[in-house]
Structures are given as structure tokens and as C-alpha cells.
Design an enzyme around this catalytic site. Structure first.
Site, PDB file in Angstrom:
ATOM      1  N   GLU A   1       0.846  -1.201   0.000  1.00  0.00           N
ATOM      2  CA  GLU A   1       0.000   0.000   0.000  1.00  0.00           C
ATOM      3  C   GLU A   1       0.880   1.249   0.000  1.00  0.00           C
ATOM      4  O   GLU A   1       1.914   1.271   0.657  1.00  0.00           O
ATOM      5  CB  GLU A   1      -0.873  -0.036   1.269  1.00  0.00           C
ATOM      6  CG  GLU A   1      -1.905   1.039   1.355  1.00  0.00           C
ATOM      7  CD  GLU A   1      -2.832   0.853   2.576  1.00  0.00           C
ATOM      8  OE1 GLU A   1      -3.287  -0.291   2.820  1.00  0.00           O
ATOM      9  OE2 GLU A   1      -3.076   1.840   3.263  1.00  0.00           O
TER      10      GLU A   1
ATOM     11  N   ASP B   1       0.076   5.463   0.421  1.00  0.00           N
ATOM     12  CA  ASP B   1      -1.059   6.323   0.767  1.00  0.00           C
ATOM     13  C   ASP B   1      -0.811   7.822   0.776  1.00  0.00           C
ATOM     14  O   ASP B   1       0.244   8.270   1.237  1.00  0.00           O
ATOM     15  CB  ASP B   1      -1.492   6.065   2.225  1.00  0.00           C
ATOM     16  CG  ASP B   1      -1.853   4.651   2.510  1.00  0.00           C
ATOM     17  OD1 ASP B   1      -2.807   4.182   1.928  1.00  0.00           O
ATOM     18  OD2 ASP B   1      -1.147   4.016   3.326  1.00  0.00           O
TER      19      ASP B   1
ATOM     20  N   GLU C   1      -3.453  10.464   2.754  1.00  0.00           N
ATOM     21  CA  GLU C   1      -4.683  10.492   3.551  1.00  0.00           C
ATOM     22  C   GLU C   1      -4.896  11.903   4.091  1.00  0.00           C
ATOM     23  O   GLU C   1      -4.013  12.435   4.770  1.00  0.00           O
ATOM     24  CB  GLU C   1      -4.572   9.516   4.720  1.00  0.00           C
ATOM     25  CG  GLU C   1      -4.422   8.076   4.263  1.00  0.00           C
ATOM     26  CD  GLU C   1      -4.078   7.104   5.395  1.00  0.00           C
ATOM     27  OE1 GLU C   1      -4.736   6.066   5.490  1.00  0.00           O
ATOM     28  OE2 GLU C   1      -3.151   7.403   6.170  1.00  0.00           O
TER      29      GLU C   1
END
Ligand code: NAG
Ligand code: NAG
Ligand code: NAG
Ligand code: NAG
Ligand code: NAG
Ligand code: NAG
Length: 312
Positions: free
Chosen positions: A109, A111, A113
Site C-alpha cells: 500500500e 497512501d 490520507e
């Protein structure tokens, strides 16, 4: 002396000129319907008529999200995003790559955010990544932004190559991770899809969960446009590695590096690399930058000030 300074200045001007696009070439933009499908909350995933943009929202009935149709092994993934206006505490908007559906216990993953917003306060954005299910070794960094990301669209980008991850905000690199062998599986290495979601992160997102979602300010709407999916589409039947060559032009210029350092020494509010309450020995890819460390100590003495940093 003066002549040298002038030459240095001239050099920087030339470098700036060559790299004012942030090293990202004019990549083609993918319409939403071509590149993506809704993930959940389909009624709240609304593409524009021309499919150049999409809005996703969270209301009393549902949150929502979308994901790319294809999976990619390495690439540059970008979008312009406009975040929910006004009070949006507890509302998490994400833009990230993952393969958690395909590899539930050893997923990768990368990210971005956005952690919600209350009036009069700065917006906080977090970057993080996992490799091969390394969820017990978070690699979070947080920053405040130098603009209001709810007012206009701004561009966010993730570059992922065999040995490097880079995060961009408005074409300025803000974080670079270089793979080192001692990271082992922690560096993302399996094909991933690109996701955009909006959801209730009340228990942790805004000031560590202090401010919570309040639906009376909803529906919360995030808009995405200018999708760039410049990756190597993954074809399980034909293991191609050639497309990685195309990512070579993402070399970072001196000017970009200076901008990145400037950003980090001014806007970074948290980095796992300097958090020795959490990691008594910093994780293997961490590079110590004394100015970043001084900045973090000033910003958050409780987390970064007290204990002496354990050197590798
Ligand atoms: C970038 O690409 C778009 C669409 O493909 C095109 O209209 C535009 O002129 C290009 N810009 C530059 C600076 O090449
Ligand atoms: C939520 O669902 C109810 C029942 O279907 C509907 O009446 C209401 O309009 C929905 N709310 C929103 C914001 O769409
Ligand atoms: C945000 O607040 C302003 C001022 O209170 C209001 O005019 C505007 O409609 C609000 N925007 C949204 C999306 O709710
Ligand atoms: C990833 O995790 C699996 C299962 O835990 C393990 O068997 C495998 O060796 C790991 N791969 C890497 C590259 O570390
Ligand atoms: C949002 O999440 C919090 C914490 O998990 C929960 O207590 C709250 O009920 C949720 N709110 C809504 C409207 O779903
Ligand atoms: C660092 O932390 C690990 C795991 O929490 C622990 O096992 C180890 O003893 C600690 N090392 C030092 C030097 O404190």
C-alpha cells in the site's frame, strides 16, 4: 566571490527552468469511466457528464469510493483533488494504491490520507506505505499544507518504481523513500490498483480523534479529476518488466530536491523516522537530516524532544 555567487544563481535559474514541471512530463489524462469503477457506495460515486471528474461523498446513508480497473506494477499515479468544504472533522479522504483484496495478509500500500479539517485550523495530510503486510510497522509522515485544499483542486501524485517511492503535491516532491535491502518485504513490490475513498475516521483522524464526524455539516463531498494512470498494467499471463524503463525520466533535479528539503523543514509535523518513543532504532530506510529533526523538535517537543535519538 560575487562572481561565483552569480554563477551559482544562474545555474539554479537554468535548473529551475528545466524542471519547472516538477519532473513530471505532460502525461495523458484518463477519463474516470475509462480507468475506474465504483468500489462501494455506488449511488454516491458520481462522474461528471464528460467523465473528466468524479465526486464521491459521505452522507447519513453511506461513504463511498472508487478504484482503477487495472492493476499496475510500478508507475506514476496522479489526480487533482478538491476536499470537502467547511467543518470536516473525522472525514478521511484517501488517494492510494493497494492490493489488499488480492493479498489480504501480505498486501502492499502507498497512501495519501487527508485527515479532516475544522475551521480556522490547518489541513493535515498524511503519507504512509506498507509492504507485504507490514502493518505493524507504520511509516507515517504528516504535514500541513501551504494552501486550503478545500478551496480549489490541487494535484497529488505517487511515483512508485522498483527502488523508490516519491510523493508529490502540486508537482513538488515532498517525500522520497529509497529502497534498501534491509527493508526486505516492507517495500511495496506486488501489482497494485489505485483507489480514492471518503469515510468516517472519527476515532483517529482529526487531532488523533479529538474532533469527530458531525453529519449535520454533510453531505461531505470530495472531487477528483485529471487522473493519471501512467503505470505498467499488470498482465498475469505475460510477466513484462520492460515498462519500468519508461519511468527513468522521473529523476529528481537539484532544484526539486531543494524544494523538497524546504517543504519538509517547514511543513512536516510528524515523521516515524524521528519518533524514537515508537521505534528505538529507526527503520532501515530512514536518513537523518538535522534540520528536519530540529524543526520537528520545535514543533512537537513532547514526541521528538525528550529522549536522545538512538543512532543506527
Ligand atoms: C499537455 O497535454 C494536453 C492534452 O494532451 C495538451 O492539450 C497540452 O497542450 C499539453 N501541454 C503541453 C505543455 O505540452
Ligand atoms: C438516505 O436514504 C434515504 C432512504 O432511502 C433517503 O430518503 C435519503 O434521501 C437518503 N439521503 C441522502 C443524503 O441521499
Ligand atoms: C461553507 O460555509 C459557507 C459559509 O458559512 C457557506 O456559504 C457554504 O455554502 C458552505 N459550503 C458547503 C459546501 O457547505
Ligand atoms: C511476504 O510474506 C509472506 C508470508 O508472510 C512470506 O512467505 C514471504 O517470504 C514474504 N515476502 C517477502 C519478499 O518478504
Ligand atoms: C463515525 O465513527 C465513530 C467512531 O468509530 C462512531 O462512533 C460514529 O458513530 C460514526 N458516525 C457515523 C455517523 O457513522
Ligand atoms: C527496542 O525495542 C524492541 C522492541 O520494542 C526491544 O525488543 C529492544 O530491546 C529495544 N532496544 C533497546 C536498545 O532499547
Amino acid at each position: 566571490m560575487a562572481a561565483y555567487k552569480f554563477l551559482g544563481f544562474l545555474f539554479l535559474c537554468i535548473v529551475f527552468h528545466l524542471s519547472s514541471s516538477g519532473g513530471i512530463k505532460n502525461l495523458s489524462i484518463v477519463p474516470f469511466n475509462e480507468g475506474f469503477n465504483p468500489l462501494y457506495g455506488e449511488l454516491n460515486v458520481i462522474p461528471s457528464e464528460d467523465s473528466k471528474s468524479v465526486q464521491i461523498s459521505m452522507d447519513e446513508n453511506t461513504s463511498s469510493g472508487f478504484h482503477s480497473k487495472a492493476m499496475y506494477i510500478h508507475g506514476y499515479f496522479g489526480a487533482s483533488i478538491k476536499l470537502p468544504e467547511n467543518y470536516s472533522a473525522g472525514v478521511v479522504v484517501t488517494f492510494y494504491t493497494t492490493n489488499n483484496q488480492e493479498y489480504p495478509y501480505r498486501h502492499d500500500e502507498i497512501d495519501f490520507e487527508f485527515l479532516g479539517h475544522i475551521d480556522g485550523q490547518e489541513w493535515v495530510v498524511q503519507t504512509n506505505f506498507y509492504g507485504n503486510g507490514s502493518t505493524n510497522r507504520g511509516r507515517e509522515e504528516r504535514y500541513v499544507l501551504w494552501f486550503d485544499p478545500a478551496k480549489d483542486f490541487h494535484n497529488y501524485g505517487i511515483l512508485w518504481t522498483k527502488n523508490r517511492i516519491r510523493y508529490y503535491v502540486d508537482h513538488v516532491p515532498i517525500r522520497e523513500v529509497k529502497r534498501v535491502d534491509t527493508m526486505k518485504g516492507d517495500f511495496p513490490a506486488k501489482p497494485m490498483a489505485l483507489y480514492g475513498t471518503i469515510w468516517n475516521g472519527s476515532n483517529w483522524a482529526t487531532y488523533g480523534g479529538k474532533y469527530k464526524l458531525d453529519l449535520k455539516y454533510g453531505p461531505y463531498i470530495a472531487k477528483f479529476s485529471n487522473f493519471m494512470l501512467n503505470g505498467c498494467p499488470f498482465d498475469p499471463t505475460r510477466k513484462s518488466t520492460r515498462c519500468d524503463d519508461n519511468l527513468g525520466f522521473y529523476d529528481i533535479s537539484l532544484h526539486q530536491r531543494i524544494k523538497m528539503k524546504g517543504f519538509r523543514r517547514k511543513y512536516m509535523t510528524y515523521s516515524y523516522c524521528y519518533d524514537n518513543k515508537r521505534y528505538n532504532i529507526s527503520l532501515p530506510e530512514c536518513l537523518f537530516d538535522s534540520k528536519e529533526f530540529e524543526h520537528l523538535q520545535k514543533f512537537d517537543p513532547w514526541t521528538f524532544g525528550a529522549a536522545r535519538r538512538a543512532r543506527k
